[in-house]
Design a protein around this motif. Sequence first.
Motif, PDB file in Angstrom:
ATOM      1  N   SER A 179       0.817  -1.213   0.000  1.00 39.91           N
ATOM      2  CA  SER A 179       0.000   0.000   0.000  1.00 39.91           C
ATOM      3  C   SER A 179       0.850   1.263   0.000  1.00 39.91           C
ATOM      4  N   THR A 180       1.948   1.277   0.753  1.00 36.85           N
ATOM      5  CA  THR A 180       2.797   2.466   0.761  1.00 36.85           C
ATOM      6  C   THR A 180       3.486   2.653  -0.594  1.00 36.85           C
ATOM      7  N   PHE A 181       3.874   1.552  -1.227  1.00 36.37           N
ATOM      8  CA  PHE A 181       4.471   1.628  -2.558  1.00 36.37           C
ATOM      9  C   PHE A 181       3.459   2.155  -3.565  1.00 36.37           C
ATOM     10  N   ALA A 182       2.230   1.654  -3.489  1.00 36.74           N
ATOM     11  CA  ALA A 182       1.170   2.100  -4.397  1.00 36.74           C
ATOM     12  C   ALA A 182       0.880   3.587  -4.197  1.00 36.74           C
ATOM     13  N   LEU A 183       0.900   4.041  -2.952  1.00 37.91           N
ATOM     14  CA  LEU A 183       0.649   5.450  -2.666  1.00 37.91           C
ATOM     15  C   LEU A 183       1.735   6.333  -3.274  1.00 37.91           C
ATOM     16  N   SER A 184       2.991   5.906  -3.144  1.00 43.19           N
ATOM     17  CA  SER A 184       4.093   6.680  -3.735  1.00 43.19           C
ATOM     18  C   SER A 184       3.988   6.720  -5.251  1.00 43.19           C
ATOM     19  N   LEU A 185       3.670   5.586  -5.880  1.00 47.17           N
ATOM     20  CA  LEU A 185       3.525   5.559  -7.336  1.00 47.17           C
ATOM     21  C   LEU A 185       2.401   6.488  -7.787  1.00 47.17           C
ATOM     22  N   SER A 186       1.283   6.447  -7.107  1.00 45.64           N
ATOM     23  CA  SER A 186       0.149   7.299  -7.481  1.00 45.64           C
ATOM     24  C   SER A 186       0.514   8.771  -7.355  1.00 45.64           C
ATOM     25  N   PHE A 187       1.216   9.118  -6.283  1.00 45.28           N
ATOM     26  CA  PHE A 187       1.637  10.507  -6.059  1.00 45.28           C
ATOM     27  C   PHE A 187       2.589  10.971  -7.152  1.00 45.28           C
ATOM     28  N   LEU A 188       3.567  10.140  -7.499  1.00 43.46           N
ATOM     29  CA  LEU A 188       4.546  10.527  -8.512  1.00 43.46           C
ATOM     30  C   LEU A 188       3.912  10.653  -9.891  1.00 43.46           C
ATOM     31  N   GLU A 189       2.936   9.804 -10.194  1.00 44.27           N
ATOM     32  CA  GLU A 189       2.214   9.928 -11.459  1.00 44.27           C
ATOM     33  C   GLU A 189       1.505  11.279 -11.546  1.00 44.27           C
ATOM     34  N   GLN A 190       0.898  11.684 -10.446  1.00 47.17           N
ATOM     35  CA  GLN A 190       0.203  12.972 -10.416  1.00 47.17           C
ATOM     36  C   GLN A 190       1.170  14.144 -10.576  1.00 47.17           C
ATOM     37  N   ASP A 274      -4.805  -9.753  -8.795  1.00 49.06           N
ATOM     38  CA  ASP A 274      -3.629  -9.717  -7.935  1.00 49.06           C
ATOM     39  C   ASP A 274      -3.757  -8.569  -6.936  1.00 49.06           C
ATOM     40  N   TYR A 275      -3.220  -8.779  -5.730  1.00 48.28           N
ATOM     41  CA  TYR A 275      -3.408  -7.790  -4.679  1.00 48.28           C
ATOM     42  C   TYR A 275      -2.739  -6.458  -4.968  1.00 48.28           C
ATOM     43  N   SER A 276      -1.894  -6.398  -5.995  1.00 45.99           N
ATOM     44  CA  SER A 276      -1.369  -5.094  -6.420  1.00 45.99           C
ATOM     45  C   SER A 276      -2.486  -4.175  -6.888  1.00 45.99           C
ATOM     46  N   ALA A 277      -3.659  -4.739  -7.131  1.00 41.93           N
ATOM     47  CA  ALA A 277      -4.826  -3.936  -7.516  1.00 41.93           C
ATOM     48  C   ALA A 277      -5.283  -3.008  -6.399  1.00 41.93           C
ATOM     49  N   LEU A 278      -4.690  -3.122  -5.218  1.00 37.55           N
ATOM     50  CA  LEU A 278      -5.077  -2.192  -4.152  1.00 37.55           C
ATOM     51  C   LEU A 278      -4.756  -0.750  -4.539  1.00 37.55           C
ATOM     52  N   ILE A 279      -3.880  -0.565  -5.546  1.00 37.70           N
ATOM     53  CA  ILE A 279      -3.600   0.793  -6.021  1.00 37.70           C
ATOM     54  C   ILE A 279      -4.869   1.450  -6.549  1.00 37.70           C
ATOM     55  N   GLU A 280      -5.813   0.612  -7.003  1.00 39.18           N
ATOM     56  CA  GLU A 280      -7.085   1.136  -7.481  1.00 39.18           C
ATOM     57  C   GLU A 280      -7.890   1.737  -6.344  1.00 39.18           C
ATOM     58  N   GLY A 281      -7.645   1.297  -5.117  1.00 40.87           N
ATOM     59  CA  GLY A 281      -8.338   1.841  -3.962  1.00 40.87           C
ATOM     60  C   GLY A 281      -7.770   3.161  -3.498  1.00 40.87           C
ATOM     61  N   ILE A 282      -6.609   3.553  -4.024  1.00 43.67           N
ATOM     62  CA  ILE A 282      -5.989   4.833  -3.676  1.00 43.67           C
ATOM     63  C   ILE A 282      -6.527   5.949  -4.563  1.00 43.67           C
ATOM     64  N   LYS A 283      -6.842   5.589  -5.808  1.00 41.57           N
ATOM     65  CA  LYS A 283      -7.358   6.587  -6.745  1.00 41.57           C
ATOM     66  C   LYS A 283      -8.835   6.866  -6.466  1.00 41.57           C
ATOM     67  N   ASP A 284      -9.250   8.118  -6.676  1.00 44.80           N
ATOM     68  CA  ASP A 284     -10.669   8.457  -6.571  1.00 44.80           C
ATOM     69  C   ASP A 284     -11.406   7.952  -7.804  1.00 44.80           C
TER      70      ASP A 284
END
Length: 284
Positions: A179-190, A274-284
């Motif tokens: 989850s922390t990795f996904a949050l960082s990726l989402s932030f950097l994409e933005q 795959d549980y990496s899909a939790l990144i979808e829960g970070i995005k609105d």
Amino acid sequence: MTKIAVFGMGLMGLPMTQKLAEANISVMGFNRSAQKLEPLKAQNVPVTTDVKEALDFADCLILMLSDFPAIQEVILSCDSSFAQKTVIQMGTIAPDESRQLCSEIKARGGDYLEAPVLGSIPQVKQGELLLMVGATPQQFEQWQPLFKNYSPEPSLIGEVGQAAALKLALNQMIAGLTSTFALSLSFLEQQGVSVDIFMDILRDSALYAPTFDKKLTRMCDRTYENPNFPTKHLLKDINLFLDATQGKNTNNVTLQAIQTVVQRAIAKGYQDGDYSALIEGIKD
């Protein structure tokens, strides 16, 4: 020769059964739905959807069922005796659930130990799972030959319940790291920052964990098919950890937040990905 019945032909149960069959161990696969038994039938491995048939066949029962309610429904709802049988619980359940199962199996004349594993399908096939055993030293030694099919160095953790606790502690770290990795990726994409530069710096730092590279492509490409560990199973383990820490003077608020993220991903339809899909829960 000891006869083994493996209960539960999910993502891990099936290859674990096949691993024993390849080692010429007498093994039977049990599943409540016949469809999941087809790969074993094609390999001429005995299969059944009948609990009594599996119990009659086996000296040792390996449980790879989805959760404790499934174990209760399959194993404990029948009135069968477990006399002269050993039950080895290898899935992920709560420590108190494992202790309860131990008491109930012993009350029916059987022997019980727990041996949850860390790893996924590739590690099963290679015999390189991390295998944690909650048992007496005598039980650990007795079942070492079986465990060696799955792990080069099985570990005796302590009594029943302690290996289950260790497995939950590790699985909640899966949730935290991912989850922390996904949050960082989402932030950097933005922010328009290069993911390649981020990864180059991250890999050279003390913050790096190999799981980041394992999940990088899935998260960047948003591809979650053919999981070794689906999102719904991660949520199950998060819930187990939260329940186990309730009232135990442990502040689990960070995991509660991750639970919300995973629930949001599942609400978007990614429960079987795959549980990496939790990144979808970070995005609105």
